[in-house]
Design a protein around this motif. Structure first.
Motif, PDB file in Angstrom:
ATOM      1  N   PRO A 195     -18.396  18.620   4.248  1.00 39.96           N
ATOM      2  CA  PRO A 195     -18.511  18.014   2.924  1.00 39.96           C
ATOM      3  C   PRO A 195     -17.823  16.657   2.896  1.00 39.96           C
ATOM      4  N   PRO A 196     -18.460  15.627   2.312  1.00 41.34           N
ATOM      5  CA  PRO A 196     -19.565  15.683   1.348  1.00 41.34           C
ATOM      6  C   PRO A 196     -20.973  15.791   1.926  1.00 41.34           C
ATOM      7  N   THR A 197     -21.150  15.913   3.231  1.00 39.49           N
ATOM      8  CA  THR A 197     -22.405  16.331   3.862  1.00 39.49           C
ATOM      9  C   THR A 197     -23.518  15.296   3.843  1.00 39.49           C
ATOM     10  N   ALA A 198     -23.728  14.646   2.711  1.00 42.38           N
ATOM     11  CA  ALA A 198     -24.894  13.768   2.541  1.00 42.38           C
ATOM     12  C   ALA A 198     -24.468  12.375   2.105  1.00 42.38           C
ATOM     13  N   GLY A 199     -25.272  11.390   2.483  1.00 44.61           N
ATOM     14  CA  GLY A 199     -24.982  10.026   2.065  1.00 44.61           C
ATOM     15  C   GLY A 199     -26.076   9.079   2.508  1.00 44.61           C
TER      16      GLY A 199
END
Length: 304
Positions: free
Chosen positions: A274-278
């Protein structure tokens, strides 16, 4: 559950386990504490205060085109593994998958980015002393180049064991589809494309999702960790072709941060904590990950 929306597509993160601290130095030996210390944005989410990388095992469950799709299946429970961190696990992965609205019998498609132990484990589960397909109604997809490579590879016993318990049972059940993936990619559903990303393994694919003018990319292992956005030449100790893996990563990152068709895609790392996505954005001569909060975080309240 943690989820993101991309047009009409919903992507759920399905946690398996946080990998132990020794995983980073083993997997990405070039990502030393000194390297990590140069970049404050990596801490505390992607590395601890001592510069040790954080990595996880997780899947992504996707609702797209009226289908329930799972990308990669983690390590699995109760399996004999040479790596102590993967051996004989007892996780609540299936419970979390059900909580995301994906009971095993409801899954239509399982996409395997490649055939490594930590990406195929929940292909099967133990039943009556045998390994049986976990997702009995699903078509399991991987690239033809990937399966052909391993068919001719001189495997050690640990890898043969993985194929016996996690790959052969789905083949014997007639559930594994081998997909030709040309340079331009392969469509497996109207909103779902396999993108060739060779190097880590010869037939490795990333998964591109498109809907309503938006897009996302699930990396598999062509990018293991955000530190590789800063240093694309940092490779994995288990890359089959390190030079090809680096070239693939450089080209992919350039497309994600550029002005072409892939630019601005939401990037979800299969091993990113986490935050895993970007989104991939330029950072001097290289790149960094600008995190994107989930559309629906834990607790059920929409993200801001």
């Amino acid at each position: 559950m943690i989820s993101w929306t991309v047009g009409d597509i919903t992507i759920h993160r399905v946690d398996e386990i946080a990998l132990p601290p020794q995983t980073g130095p083993w997997l990405l030996p070039g990502a030393t504490a000194d390297v990590v210390a140069r970049h404050a944005w990596l801490r505390p989410d992607f590395a601890d205060r001592d510069g040790v990388l954080r990595l996880v095992s997780q899947s992504f469950a996707i609702s797209a085109d009226g289908l329930r799709i799972l990308v990669d299946t983690g390590i699995g429970n109760g399996k004999t593994r040479e790596n102590p961190a993967w051996h004989d696990l007892r996780t609540g992965y299936l419970d979390r998958l059900v909580a995301a609205g994906f009971p095993p019998e409801s899954v239509d498609m399982v996409i395997l980015t490649h055939l490594h132990t930590d990406h195929v484990g929940w292909n099967t589960r133990a039943e009556g002393g045998e390994w049986v397909p976990t997702f009995p109604r699903a078509r399991y997809l991987t690239s033809r180049a990937e399966r052909d490579f391993w068919a001719g590879y001189d495997m050690d016993e640990a890898r043969r064991q993985m194929f016996r318990d996690s790959v052969h049972p789905i083949e014997e059940a007639g559930l594994l589809d081998l997909v030709p993936v040309p340079a331009e990619g392969a469509e497996v559903a109207p909103s779902v494309h396999l993108v060739p990303t060779p190097g880590h393994t010869p037939g490795h694919v990333a998964v591109r999702l498109t809907s309503g003018g938006e897009s996302a990319l699930i990396t598999g292992d062509c990018v293991h960790h955000p530190v590789q956005l800063l240093y694309p030449d940092i490779g994995s100790c288990v890359d089959i072709d390190p030079e090809q893996a680096t070239a693939t990563r450089r080209a992919l990152l350039a497309s994600l941060a550029g002005a072409g068709a892939g630019a601005g895609a939401l990037v979800l790392g299969t091993h990113f904590p986490p935050p895993t996505a970007g989104r991939v954005i330029a950072d001097g001569p290289a790149y960094r990950l600008a995190p994107v909060p989930p559309s629906r975080p834990e607790g059920g309240r929409p993200g801001r």
